[in-house]
Design an enzyme around this catalytic site. Structure first.
Site, PDB file in Angstrom:
ATOM      1  N   PHE A 198       1.097  -0.989   0.359  1.00  6.64           N
ATOM      2  CA  PHE A 198      -0.075  -0.163   0.589  1.00  6.64           C
ATOM      3  C   PHE A 198       1.172   1.259  -0.031  1.00  6.64           C
ATOM      4  O   PHE A 198       2.146   1.437   1.134  1.00  6.64           O
ATOM      5  CB  PHE A 198      -0.910   0.063   1.282  1.00  6.64           C
ATOM      6  N   ALA A 199       0.761   2.187  -0.975  1.00  2.64           N
ATOM      7  CA  ALA A 199       1.196   3.273  -0.950  1.00  2.64           C
ATOM      8  C   ALA A 199       0.949   4.605  -1.302  1.00  2.64           C
ATOM      9  O   ALA A 199       0.323   5.248  -2.641  1.00  2.64           O
ATOM     10  CB  ALA A 199       2.113   3.057  -2.356  1.00  2.64           C
TER      11      ALA A 199
ATOM     12  N   TYR B 142       2.626   8.136   1.154  1.00  2.00           N
ATOM     13  CA  TYR B 142       3.691   6.829   1.593  1.00  2.00           C
ATOM     14  C   TYR B 142       4.353   6.489  -0.151  1.00  2.00           C
ATOM     15  O   TYR B 142       5.417   5.793  -0.297  1.00  2.00           O
ATOM     16  CB  TYR B 142       3.259   5.818   1.707  1.00  2.00           C
TER      17      TYR B 142
ATOM     18  N   ASP C 217       5.114  -3.775   4.782  1.00  2.00           N
ATOM     19  CA  ASP C 217       4.578  -2.293   4.548  1.00  2.00           C
ATOM     20  C   ASP C 217       5.439  -1.394   4.238  1.00  2.00           C
ATOM     21  O   ASP C 217       6.389  -2.103   3.055  1.00  2.00           O
ATOM     22  CB  ASP C 217       5.467  -1.516   5.985  1.00  2.00           C
ATOM     23  N   VAL C 218       5.335  -0.430   3.454  1.00  2.00           N
ATOM     24  CA  VAL C 218       5.643  -0.088   1.809  1.00  2.00           C
ATOM     25  C   VAL C 218       7.236   1.274   2.771  1.00  2.00           C
ATOM     26  O   VAL C 218       8.456   1.128   1.616  1.00  2.00           O
ATOM     27  CB  VAL C 218       5.268   1.025   1.267  1.00  2.00           C
ATOM     28  N   ASP C 219       6.988   1.363   3.802  1.00  2.00           N
ATOM     29  CA  ASP C 219       8.051   2.689   4.062  1.00  2.00           C
ATOM     30  C   ASP C 219       9.100   1.536   5.405  1.00  2.00           C
ATOM     31  O   ASP C 219       9.651   1.713   5.945  1.00  2.00           O
ATOM     32  CB  ASP C 219       7.687   3.527   6.018  1.00  2.00           C
TER      33      ASP C 219
ATOM     34  N   HIS D 156       8.029  -9.043  15.848  1.00  2.00           N
ATOM     35  CA  HIS D 156       8.114  -7.824  15.904  1.00  2.00           C
ATOM     36  C   HIS D 156       9.254  -7.851  16.734  1.00  2.00           C
ATOM     37  O   HIS D 156       9.648  -8.378  17.344  1.00  2.00           O
ATOM     38  CB  HIS D 156       6.718  -7.453  16.753  1.00  2.00           C
TER      39      HIS D 156
ATOM     40  N   GLU E 246      -2.894  -4.388  13.011  1.00  8.14           N
ATOM     41  CA  GLU E 246      -1.918  -5.661  13.999  1.00  8.14           C
ATOM     42  C   GLU E 246      -2.620  -6.214  14.281  1.00  8.14           C
ATOM     43  O   GLU E 246      -1.828  -6.811  15.069  1.00  8.14           O
ATOM     44  CB  GLU E 246      -1.011  -4.376  14.121  1.00  8.14           C
TER      45      GLU E 246
HETATM   46  C1  UD2 Z   1       3.501  -0.352  12.938  1.00 11.26           C
HETATM   47  C2  UD2 Z   1       3.104  -1.758  11.188  1.00 11.26           C
HETATM   48  C3  UD2 Z   1       2.619  -2.017  10.406  1.00 11.26           C
HETATM   49  C4  UD2 Z   1       1.256  -1.357  11.116  1.00 11.26           C
HETATM   50  C5  UD2 Z   1       0.856  -0.433  11.871  1.00 11.26           C
HETATM   51  C6  UD2 Z   1      -0.273  -0.236  12.813  1.00 11.26           C
HETATM   52  C7  UD2 Z   1       5.893  -1.749  11.048  1.00 11.26           C
HETATM   53  C8  UD2 Z   1       6.864  -1.507  10.812  1.00 11.26           C
HETATM   54  N1  UD2 Z   1       4.735  -1.773  11.099  1.00 11.26           N
HETATM   55  O1  UD2 Z   1       3.541   0.456  11.463  1.00 11.26           O
HETATM   56  O2  UD2 Z   1       2.772  -3.191   9.612  1.00 11.26           O
HETATM   57  O3  UD2 Z   1       0.556  -2.656  11.366  1.00 11.26           O
HETATM   58  O4  UD2 Z   1       1.914  -0.195  12.915  1.00 11.26           O
HETATM   59  O5  UD2 Z   1      -0.947   1.322  13.644  1.00 11.26           O
HETATM   60  O6  UD2 Z   1       6.088  -2.775  12.484  1.00 11.26           O
HETATM   61  N2  UD2 Z   1       0.339   3.596   4.910  1.00 11.26           N
HETATM   62  C9  UD2 Z   1       0.057   4.615   3.321  1.00 11.26           C
HETATM   63  N3  UD2 Z   1      -0.389   5.895   3.288  1.00 11.26           N
HETATM   64  C10 UD2 Z   1      -0.499   6.155   4.764  1.00 11.26           C
HETATM   65  C11 UD2 Z   1      -0.231   5.428   5.893  1.00 11.26           C
HETATM   66  C12 UD2 Z   1       0.007   4.100   5.964  1.00 11.26           C
HETATM   67  O7  UD2 Z   1      -0.369   3.574   2.412  1.00 11.26           O
HETATM   68  O8  UD2 Z   1      -0.426   7.355   5.045  1.00 11.26           O
HETATM   69  C13 UD2 Z   1       0.175   2.124   4.673  1.00 11.26           C
HETATM   70  C14 UD2 Z   1       1.869   2.097   4.321  1.00 11.26           C
HETATM   71  O9  UD2 Z   1       2.298   1.080   3.636  1.00 11.26           O
HETATM   72  C15 UD2 Z   1       2.659   1.112   5.538  1.00 11.26           C
HETATM   73  C16 UD2 Z   1       1.831   1.194   6.054  1.00 11.26           C
HETATM   74  O10 UD2 Z   1       0.448   1.213   6.070  1.00 11.26           O
HETATM   75  O11 UD2 Z   1       4.121   1.115   5.517  1.00 11.26           O
HETATM   76  C17 UD2 Z   1       1.755   1.206   7.591  1.00 11.26           C
HETATM   77  O12 UD2 Z   1       2.122   2.312   8.171  1.00 11.26           O
HETATM   78  P1  UD2 Z   1       2.564   3.337   9.487  1.00 11.26           P
HETATM   79  O13 UD2 Z   1       4.120   2.848   8.679  1.00 11.26           O
HETATM   80  O14 UD2 Z   1       2.537   4.590   9.146  1.00 11.26           O
HETATM   81  O15 UD2 Z   1       2.862   2.693  10.221  1.00 11.26           O
HETATM   82  P2  UD2 Z   1       3.149   2.599  11.762  1.00 11.26           P
HETATM   83  O16 UD2 Z   1       5.250   2.249  10.990  1.00 11.26           O
HETATM   84  O17 UD2 Z   1       2.955   2.683  12.640  1.00 11.26           O
END
Ligand code: UD2
Length: 355
Positions: A124-125, A129, A214-216, A236, A306
């Site tokens: 998802f991007a 993102y 995830d994409v980041d 994790h 998650e």
């Molecule tokens: C954590 C988890 C993630 C997810 C999330 C739930 C890790 C490394 N990652 O990530 O898998 O379960 O928590 O809260 O533990 N995205 C978009 N656009 C946006 C926001 C999100 O495309 O505006 C997609 C994108 O693929 C991104 C993913 O959703 O990689 C997860 O979002 P995040 O990376 O912001 O969430 P994070 O870092 O809290």
């Protein structure tokens, strides 16, 4: 007069055909743009969650015969000595825990090649993102499933931002239209539903295995078929040495994702998981339904999808558990046991990138 009548009939027919095509096009909940139609043409106890029966066929059938391997030379495995003694390599339900040094890549590759299997990667991007795609795809082309068939399925609302990456042979990119969700949380909550629909409408016969990521993130070491199996989930990086009472599970009983303090195996990250299309479908559908039930009750699980993912894996145990090598996050203390950081989070400013 006759000339005008013919012209009128022609115009009416064309209008009807166009209306019919629009109807058929919109009939699908999501739209996949394959190579020739890409938008950017330059781009090559809590209560048990019940899995539902499914009524369509998948490409990869269960109980497939074991592969017949050619003569191979490799170090003999021992019945007495473990390949790694510093980490646990087996869960109590006999799922291997995949750490560097615990498998022979050549044997796995040979088995996999014989089946001519292909793997889809769901990414998802959405919104800002898309900026992470270039590094994600470039490093995936260097390290991910080399030598095998790979299909990238990218959900985005900004197709023009998809970078122009040269893909290796037998690797394909598909762009899927995503809604522009107003809240970033809704992007996460809808991942499961979108994966479910993608499989129902397109993927049940297109690939054998699916990986959701995830994409980041970026790939920094090889990741291959050691991650594939019926259902594989990653521990994790922040919780591999924690007690289950410290896992950030959903603890409110009103949520479908609720897990009591005295239950739990691992805290799994939703940033990297994999499985057969059938198992990924069951997981996505079950979680999507639980998320929907929560929505009706006006509750959002603490870690979004998650939390539901962790609830599912408690009751439908993964057949393979991936060590934190497969989702590493650098602020986490750098312990010796994680010898290779294969898939790493890219630093980001949440406030800036999510809005
Ligand atoms: C954590 C988890 C993630 C997810 C999330 C739930 C890790 C490394 N990652 O990530 O898998 O379960 O928590 O809260 O533990 N995205 C978009 N656009 C946006 C926001 C999100 O495309 O505006 C997609 C994108 O693929 C991104 C993913 O959703 O990689 C997860 O979002 P995040 O990376 O912001 O969430 P994070 O870092 O809290």
């Amino acid at each position: 007069m006759r000339k005008y009548r013919n012209a009128a009939v022609f115009i009416i027919t064309v209008v009807f055909m166009l209306l019919f095509m629009v109807f058929v096009w919109n009939h699908h909940a999501i739209q996949v743009f394959r190579k020739p139609f890409l938008w950017t043409t330059e781009v090559p106890a809590s209560g048990i969650m019940k899995k539902e029966k499914i009524d369509f066929q998948f490409r990869l059938k269960d109980n497939r015969p074991p592969s017949y391997l050619p003569r191979m030379k490799y170090k003999m495995p021992s019945a007495l000595k473990q390949l790694r003694t510093d980490v646990n390599v087996m869960t109590p339900w006999f799922a291997p825990i995949v750490w560097d040094g615990t498998y022979n890549y050549e044997i796995l590759n040979e088995q996999f090649k014989q089946g001519n299997y292909s793997t889809g990667v769901i990414i998802f991007a959405v919104k800002k993102y898309t900026r992470f795609l270039e590094e994600f795809l470039t490093t995936a082309e260097l390290y991910f499933m080399l030598g095998h068939y790979v299909h990238y399925y990218i959900f985005t609302d900004r197709p023009k931002d998809i970078p122009n990456i040269n893909l290796k042979t037998n690797r394909f990119l598909h762009i899927i239209r995503s809604e522009t969700y107003e809240r970033w949380q809704d992007i996460l909550f809808n991942r499961m539903k979108n994966i479910q629909i993608l499989i129902e409408e397109y993927l049940s016969k297109e690939v054998d295995y699916l990986v959701s990521t995830d994409v980041d993130m970026k790939f920094d070491e090889h990741i291959g078929i050691e991650v594939l199996g019926n259902l594989a989930a990653t521990i994790h990086p922040g919780y591999y040495s924690s007690d289950r009472t410290d896992f950030p599970y959903e603890r409110r009983q009103t949520s479908e994702a609720y897990i009591p303090m005295d239950e739990g195996d691992f805290y799994y990250s939703a940033a990297f998981y994999a499985g057969t299309v059938q198992e990924m479908y069951l997981l996505a559908k079950t979680c999507a339904e639980a998320i929907e039930k929560d929505k009706e009750k006006g509750i959002e699980a603490v870690w979004h999808e998650e939390s539901h993912f962790n609830k599912y894996l408690l009751y439908y145990k993964p057949t393979k558990v991936l060590s934190p090598e497969y989702t590493w996050n650098y602020p986490v203390e750098n312990l010796q046991v994680v010898k290779k950081k294969r898939f790493i989070t890219v630093p980001k400013n949440n406030e800036e990138v999510r809005y």
